[in-house]
Scaffold this motif. Structure first.
Motif, PDB file in Angstrom:
ATOM      1  N   GLU A 110       2.794  -0.556   1.668  1.00  0.00           N
ATOM      2  CA  GLU A 110       3.806  -1.620   1.756  1.00  0.00           C
ATOM      3  C   GLU A 110       3.860  -2.484   0.507  1.00  0.00           C
ATOM      4  O   GLU A 110       4.932  -2.957   0.113  1.00  0.00           O
ATOM      5  N   GLU A 111       2.700  -2.690  -0.133  1.00  0.00           N
ATOM      6  CA  GLU A 111       2.619  -3.703  -1.184  1.00  0.00           C
ATOM      7  C   GLU A 111       2.287  -3.165  -2.578  1.00  0.00           C
ATOM      8  O   GLU A 111       2.247  -3.946  -3.526  1.00  0.00           O
ATOM      9  N   THR A 112       2.025  -1.872  -2.723  1.00  0.00           N
ATOM     10  CA  THR A 112       1.671  -1.340  -4.039  1.00  0.00           C
ATOM     11  C   THR A 112       2.429  -0.038  -4.298  1.00  0.00           C
ATOM     12  O   THR A 112       3.121   0.476  -3.420  1.00  0.00           O
ATOM     13  N   THR A 113       2.243   0.473  -5.502  1.00  0.00           N
ATOM     14  CA  THR A 113       2.844   1.761  -5.858  1.00  0.00           C
ATOM     15  C   THR A 113       1.823   2.889  -5.785  1.00  0.00           C
ATOM     16  O   THR A 113       2.091   3.997  -6.249  1.00  0.00           O
ATOM     17  N   LEU A 114       0.652   2.630  -5.221  1.00  0.00           N
ATOM     18  CA  LEU A 114      -0.383   3.658  -5.122  1.00  0.00           C
ATOM     19  C   LEU A 114       0.098   4.787  -4.226  1.00  0.00           C
ATOM     20  O   LEU A 114       0.707   4.554  -3.182  1.00  0.00           O
ATOM     21  N   ARG A 115      -0.226   5.991  -4.603  1.00  0.00           N
ATOM     22  CA  ARG A 115       0.122   7.164  -3.812  1.00  0.00           C
ATOM     23  C   ARG A 115      -1.159   7.895  -3.414  1.00  0.00           C
ATOM     24  O   ARG A 115      -2.178   7.784  -4.082  1.00  0.00           O
ATOM     25  N   GLY A 116      -1.070   8.654  -2.363  1.00  0.00           N
ATOM     26  CA  GLY A 116      -2.255   9.361  -1.890  1.00  0.00           C
ATOM     27  C   GLY A 116      -3.176   8.427  -1.141  1.00  0.00           C
ATOM     28  O   GLY A 116      -2.735   7.480  -0.473  1.00  0.00           O
TER      29      GLY A 116
END
Length: 292
Positions: A110-116
């Protein structure tokens, strides 16, 4: 240690409270002062976020020992072996949050662009403002303020993920040794209460004892017997949370008796199993009786 008002205390000034606030699911909390207590090498299924308030905590990670002073936050990703002890004669006091992997993953999406699979790139950071927020989560939960506790928790997690988050590598066996270690882990889980000897385990897996030791430690950061104790404590926690008496939980997971469980449980969880179980009973009773 004995329970006083739901908190485990000792004569040397040590005290600890390990509990859950039902209004904020997916979170365990520990607030404590330790002097002589030490945590043996263990892992967590979820995350660890510990904010030191006073003293020094020495945290032993796979890459070395960290000295956590007031204002620092120790961040441990799931399944990373670590231990801890006082880094100062006066011990240390801290507030720790144990958010589940599911909760951290949801906030990262919801709050970051982290994937995986999200996690933290650093193990210790100096962040006094966020350390204060971690303590504020505890205060809000202890006061029964669900809105504040949930809101502050999400602010803490979002801030730490944005500042220090990274995508964790996939945990997949890459070598024949890793495959052997995974099979050994599965066998130990199936036979937790009556595990084989190292020689028997190696024979069943068609490998040598030292080859198995090396492969298992490379895969899980600890030898099989240490890993098994950690797994037994995880299983005992689930049984205690379900209301199983400590003596029965000890027998079911393979400890010789309740004192055997008490010793290992306290050195991994930070409080004795009786105090751990009482806290959960108190928390859930309070949640059921609190007006909506």
């Amino acid at each position: 240690m004995r329970g006083t008002g739901g908190t485990a205390r000792a004569r040397d000034g040590e005290w600890a409270r390990h509990w859950q606030y039902p209004a904020v699911p997916g979170l365990d909390l520990l607030r404590a002062r330790y002097v002589r207590h030490s945590f043996v090498r263990h892992t967590h299924e979820g995350f660890v976020l510990g904010a030191v308030r006073q003293g020094v905590e020495d945290v032993v990670m796979p890459h070395g020992t960290l000295h956590a002073h007031p204002g620092t936050i120790v961040m441990v990703n799931p399944e990373v072996p670590h231990s801890a002890h006082a880094g100062d004669p006066e011990g240390w006091s801290y507030a720790t949050l144990y958010p589940s992997s599911a909760l951290v993953t949801a906030i990262a999406a919801e709050e970051t662009t982290l994937r995986g699979t999200p996690g933290f790139a650093e193990t210790m950071v100096l962040d006094e403002d966020t350390a204060l927020l971690i303590r504020a989560v505890h205060r809000a939960a202890e006061e029964g303020n669900a809105l504040a506790a949930d809101s502050l928790l999400r602010v803490v997690l979002a801030r730490l993920l944005r500042r220090h988050g990274r995508s964790l590598p996939a945990r997949t066996p890459k070598t024949a040794g890793a495959g052997t270690a995974a099979r050994a882990q599965e066998l130990l889980l199936r036979r937790m209460a009556e595990p084989p000897s190292l020689e028997e385990l190696a024979r069943e897996l068609d490998t040598g004892t030292f080859a198995l030791l090396r492969a298992f430690k490379a895969a899980y950061g600890m030898p099989p017997h240490t890993w098994l104790t950690d797994a037994r404590i995880r299983a005992a926690r689930r049984l205690l949370e379900a209301g199983t008496p400590p003596a029965a939980a000890a027998a079911e997971v393979g400890f010789t008796d309740q004192p055997h469980l008490n010793r290992h449980f306290t050195r991994i969880v930070g409080v004795p199993p009786g105090a751990y179980q009482r806290e959960r009973a108190i928390s859930y009773k309070t949640a059921r009786t609190r007006p909506a």
